[in-house]
Design a protein around this motif. Structure first.
Motif, PDB file in Angstrom:
ATOM      1  N   TYR A   6       0.850  -1.195   0.000  1.00  0.00           N
ATOM      2  CA  TYR A   6       0.000   0.000   0.000  1.00  0.00           C
ATOM      3  C   TYR A   6       0.880   1.236   0.000  1.00  0.00           C
ATOM      4  O   TYR A   6       1.499   1.577   0.999  1.00  0.00           O
ATOM      5  CB  TYR A   6      -0.924  -0.028   1.226  1.00  0.00           C
ATOM      6  CG  TYR A   6      -2.041   0.986   1.159  1.00  0.00           C
ATOM      7  CD1 TYR A   6      -3.085   0.841   0.259  1.00  0.00           C
ATOM      8  CD2 TYR A   6      -2.053   2.094   1.994  1.00  0.00           C
ATOM      9  CE1 TYR A   6      -4.111   1.754   0.186  1.00  0.00           C
ATOM     10  CE2 TYR A   6      -3.075   3.017   1.934  1.00  0.00           C
ATOM     11  CZ  TYR A   6      -4.102   2.835   1.041  1.00  0.00           C
ATOM     12  OH  TYR A   6      -5.123   3.754   0.975  1.00  0.00           O
ATOM     13  N   PRO A  12      -3.075   7.829 -10.605  1.00  0.00           N
ATOM     14  CA  PRO A  12      -4.400   7.576 -11.202  1.00  0.00           C
ATOM     15  C   PRO A  12      -5.317   8.811 -11.123  1.00  0.00           C
ATOM     16  O   PRO A  12      -6.090   9.060 -12.046  1.00  0.00           O
ATOM     17  CB  PRO A  12      -4.967   6.418 -10.378  1.00  0.00           C
ATOM     18  CG  PRO A  12      -3.777   5.752  -9.783  1.00  0.00           C
ATOM     19  CD  PRO A  12      -2.791   6.848  -9.535  1.00  0.00           C
ATOM     20  N   ILE A  57     -12.150   4.072  -9.264  1.00  0.00           N
ATOM     21  CA  ILE A  57     -10.682   4.053  -9.167  1.00  0.00           C
ATOM     22  C   ILE A  57     -10.265   4.050  -7.698  1.00  0.00           C
ATOM     23  O   ILE A  57      -9.381   3.295  -7.291  1.00  0.00           O
ATOM     24  CB  ILE A  57     -10.064   5.257  -9.917  1.00  0.00           C
ATOM     25  CG1 ILE A  57     -10.243   5.106 -11.425  1.00  0.00           C
ATOM     26  CG2 ILE A  57      -8.573   5.407  -9.569  1.00  0.00           C
ATOM     27  CD1 ILE A  57      -9.927   6.371 -12.219  1.00  0.00           C
ATOM     28  N   HIS A  60     -11.046   0.471  -6.261  1.00  0.00           N
ATOM     29  CA  HIS A  60     -10.150  -0.606  -6.698  1.00  0.00           C
ATOM     30  C   HIS A  60      -8.717  -0.402  -6.207  1.00  0.00           C
ATOM     31  O   HIS A  60      -8.044  -1.378  -5.891  1.00  0.00           O
ATOM     32  CB  HIS A  60     -10.180  -0.770  -8.215  1.00  0.00           C
ATOM     33  CG  HIS A  60     -11.404  -1.478  -8.689  1.00  0.00           C
ATOM     34  ND1 HIS A  60     -11.660  -2.803  -8.418  1.00  0.00           N
ATOM     35  CD2 HIS A  60     -12.479  -1.045  -9.384  1.00  0.00           C
ATOM     36  CE1 HIS A  60     -12.809  -3.149  -8.932  1.00  0.00           C
ATOM     37  NE2 HIS A  60     -13.340  -2.105  -9.524  1.00  0.00           N
ATOM     38  N   GLY A  61      -8.266   0.847  -6.162  1.00  0.00           N
ATOM     39  CA  GLY A  61      -6.907   1.118  -5.694  1.00  0.00           C
ATOM     40  C   GLY A  61      -6.813   1.355  -4.199  1.00  0.00           C
ATOM     41  O   GLY A  61      -5.722   1.527  -3.662  1.00  0.00           O
ATOM     42  N   TYR A  63      -7.590   3.975  -2.639  1.00  0.00           N
ATOM     43  CA  TYR A  63      -7.041   5.322  -2.438  1.00  0.00           C
ATOM     44  C   TYR A  63      -7.986   6.173  -1.597  1.00  0.00           C
ATOM     45  O   TYR A  63      -8.336   7.288  -1.974  1.00  0.00           O
ATOM     46  CB  TYR A  63      -6.798   6.012  -3.779  1.00  0.00           C
ATOM     47  CG  TYR A  63      -5.946   5.233  -4.752  1.00  0.00           C
ATOM     48  CD1 TYR A  63      -4.653   4.850  -4.418  1.00  0.00           C
ATOM     49  CD2 TYR A  63      -6.428   4.880  -5.998  1.00  0.00           C
ATOM     50  CE1 TYR A  63      -3.863   4.144  -5.311  1.00  0.00           C
ATOM     51  CE2 TYR A  63      -5.648   4.171  -6.898  1.00  0.00           C
ATOM     52  CZ  TYR A  63      -4.367   3.807  -6.544  1.00  0.00           C
ATOM     53  OH  TYR A  63      -3.587   3.105  -7.438  1.00  0.00           O
TER      54      TYR A  63
END
Length: 141
Positions: A6, A12, A57, A60-61, A63
């Motif tokens: 991580y 992105p 995004i 999935h990431g 973030y």
């Protein structure tokens, strides 16, 4: 995603920010021969899809530190992947609903030939209301 994998990144997000105005400009270029009503409806649909895409995004990431009022990167890193996903999923569901309901509204608006200005106001309010509805979502570390 394991904790050692991580890593803090904004690549992105930067890619999304670069693609966002391009995506919103495409309907004007590709649909110039259609009516303004169709062009605006497609642009508004692309706007909703782009916002949903950003949250996708983030999901999935994982973030979650990108979300205003959300955790710091350190808090996100200290949490498990499951906790990050759960937090992002709660946001994702709100904006998925905006996209679905907004798309249905835009199709109805085309059929009923409602004003372009009503479309802009309704879609804008839907996005704003969804953003406000995410404010009570808390990151449970």
């Amino acid at each position: 995603m394991s904790e050692e994998q991580y890593k803090k990144t904004y690549k992105p997000l930067i890619a999304w920010m670069i693609s966002f105005p391009i995506i919103l400009t495409l309907p004007s270029i590709l649909l110039s021969e259609f009516t303004d009503k169709i062009e605006i409806a497609v642009t508004l649909a692309m706007l909703m899809l782009s916002v949903y895409g950003l949250i996708l995004i983030i999901y999935h990431g994982e973030y979650v530190y990108w979300i205003n009022g959300g955790p710091s990167f350190k808090e996100a890193k200290d949490a498990s992947s499951e906790v990050r996903k759960e937090y992002a999923r709660a946001h994702l569901e709100k904006f998925r609903n905006v996209f679905i309901k907004g798309f249905i509204y835009l199709i109805s608006s085309l059929v009923l030939n409602l004003s372009i200005w009503i479309d802009i106001v309704v879609v804008s309010l839907m996005i704003i209301v969804a953003a406000i509805k995410t404010m009570p979502i808390k990151f449970k570390n």
